[in-house]
Design a protein around this motif. Sequence first.
Motif, PDB file in Angstrom:
ATOM      1  N   PRO A   1      37.222  41.892  47.390  1.00 27.30           N
ATOM      2  CA  PRO A   1      36.892  43.220  47.471  1.00 27.30           C
ATOM      3  C   PRO A   1      35.482  43.348  46.512  1.00 27.30           C
ATOM      4  O   PRO A   1      35.053  42.639  45.486  1.00 27.30           O
ATOM      5  CB  PRO A   1      37.824  44.032  47.193  1.00 27.30           C
ATOM      6  N   GLU A   2      34.550  44.383  46.714  1.00 23.34           N
ATOM      7  CA  GLU A   2      33.555  44.824  45.827  1.00 23.34           C
ATOM      8  C   GLU A   2      33.945  45.073  44.253  1.00 23.34           C
ATOM      9  O   GLU A   2      35.074  45.550  44.223  1.00 23.34           O
ATOM     10  CB  GLU A   2      32.849  45.955  46.246  1.00 23.34           C
ATOM     11  N   PRO A   3      33.411  44.475  43.274  1.00 27.03           N
ATOM     12  CA  PRO A   3      34.045  44.815  42.040  1.00 27.03           C
ATOM     13  C   PRO A   3      33.588  46.266  41.576  1.00 27.03           C
ATOM     14  O   PRO A   3      32.757  46.853  42.193  1.00 27.03           O
ATOM     15  CB  PRO A   3      33.214  43.670  41.043  1.00 27.03           C
ATOM     16  N   GLY A   4      34.615  46.812  40.710  1.00 27.88           N
ATOM     17  CA  GLY A   4      34.344  47.983  40.215  1.00 27.88           C
ATOM     18  C   GLY A   4      33.223  48.119  39.251  1.00 27.88           C
ATOM     19  O   GLY A   4      32.587  47.054  38.903  1.00 27.88           O
ATOM     20  N   LYS A   5      32.823  49.136  38.707  1.00 24.99           N
ATOM     21  CA  LYS A   5      31.994  49.522  37.852  1.00 24.99           C
ATOM     22  C   LYS A   5      31.859  48.632  36.280  1.00 24.99           C
ATOM     23  O   LYS A   5      31.014  48.251  36.181  1.00 24.99           O
ATOM     24  CB  LYS A   5      31.663  50.755  37.324  1.00 24.99           C
ATOM     25  N   ASN A   6      32.939  48.730  35.901  1.00 23.66           N
ATOM     26  CA  ASN A   6      33.267  47.796  34.583  1.00 23.66           C
ATOM     27  C   ASN A   6      33.935  46.571  34.751  1.00 23.66           C
ATOM     28  O   ASN A   6      34.591  46.129  34.029  1.00 23.66           O
ATOM     29  CB  ASN A   6      33.920  48.742  33.481  1.00 23.66           C
ATOM     30  N   GLU A   7      34.015  46.023  36.014  1.00 26.45           N
ATOM     31  CA  GLU A   7      34.647  44.849  36.323  1.00 26.45           C
ATOM     32  C   GLU A   7      33.829  43.761  36.554  1.00 26.45           C
ATOM     33  O   GLU A   7      32.827  44.052  37.142  1.00 26.45           O
ATOM     34  CB  GLU A   7      35.583  45.067  37.583  1.00 26.45           C
TER      35      GLU A   7
END
Length: 169
Positions: A102-108
């Motif tokens: 999955p696409e990474p989150g903002k701070n991930e």
Amino acid sequence: MTEKSTSDAPERPEQILFYEQGASWWWLLAGPGAGIAMALIQASAGYGFQWLVPGLFFVLVTGFLAIQVKAARIHTSVELTPDYLRQGTEYLDIDDIVRIYPEPGKNETPKWMSARALGELTGVPRGRTGIGLKLTNDRKAQAWARKHRRLRAELTRLVEERIPRERDA
């Protein structure tokens, strides 16, 4: 992961699901623009019009950009068919893809972001976004594209068609 040369590419016509050309030949218009700009600079400085400097700028800028565009069209183009994903000159069989991360989150920063980028480049090309792939034999890699969400959706659809999801009992 199978690596093929461009001469080993499939010979039969394939249905292309996703394609990015890498770079546009329109960039070559900067050569005439540079030549015209130099001619205008000469004229505004009071030297009159001389062909040498504007002509030199035209030839050098156009030639340099032609080399850059040709290289980008080879090394940063993307093509997806039902059977393979081509990133630059590297071909990856769709059967080798087990999962799309999955696409990474903002701070991930997921682990797949440090995986090898597909293609012969050392990393994900500038202006492109990586897509995490889990491959056979527990390998990871990054596919990439400018329109990464569209490529991700097509890849996910292809992988799910080949590997049906396990349904909860």
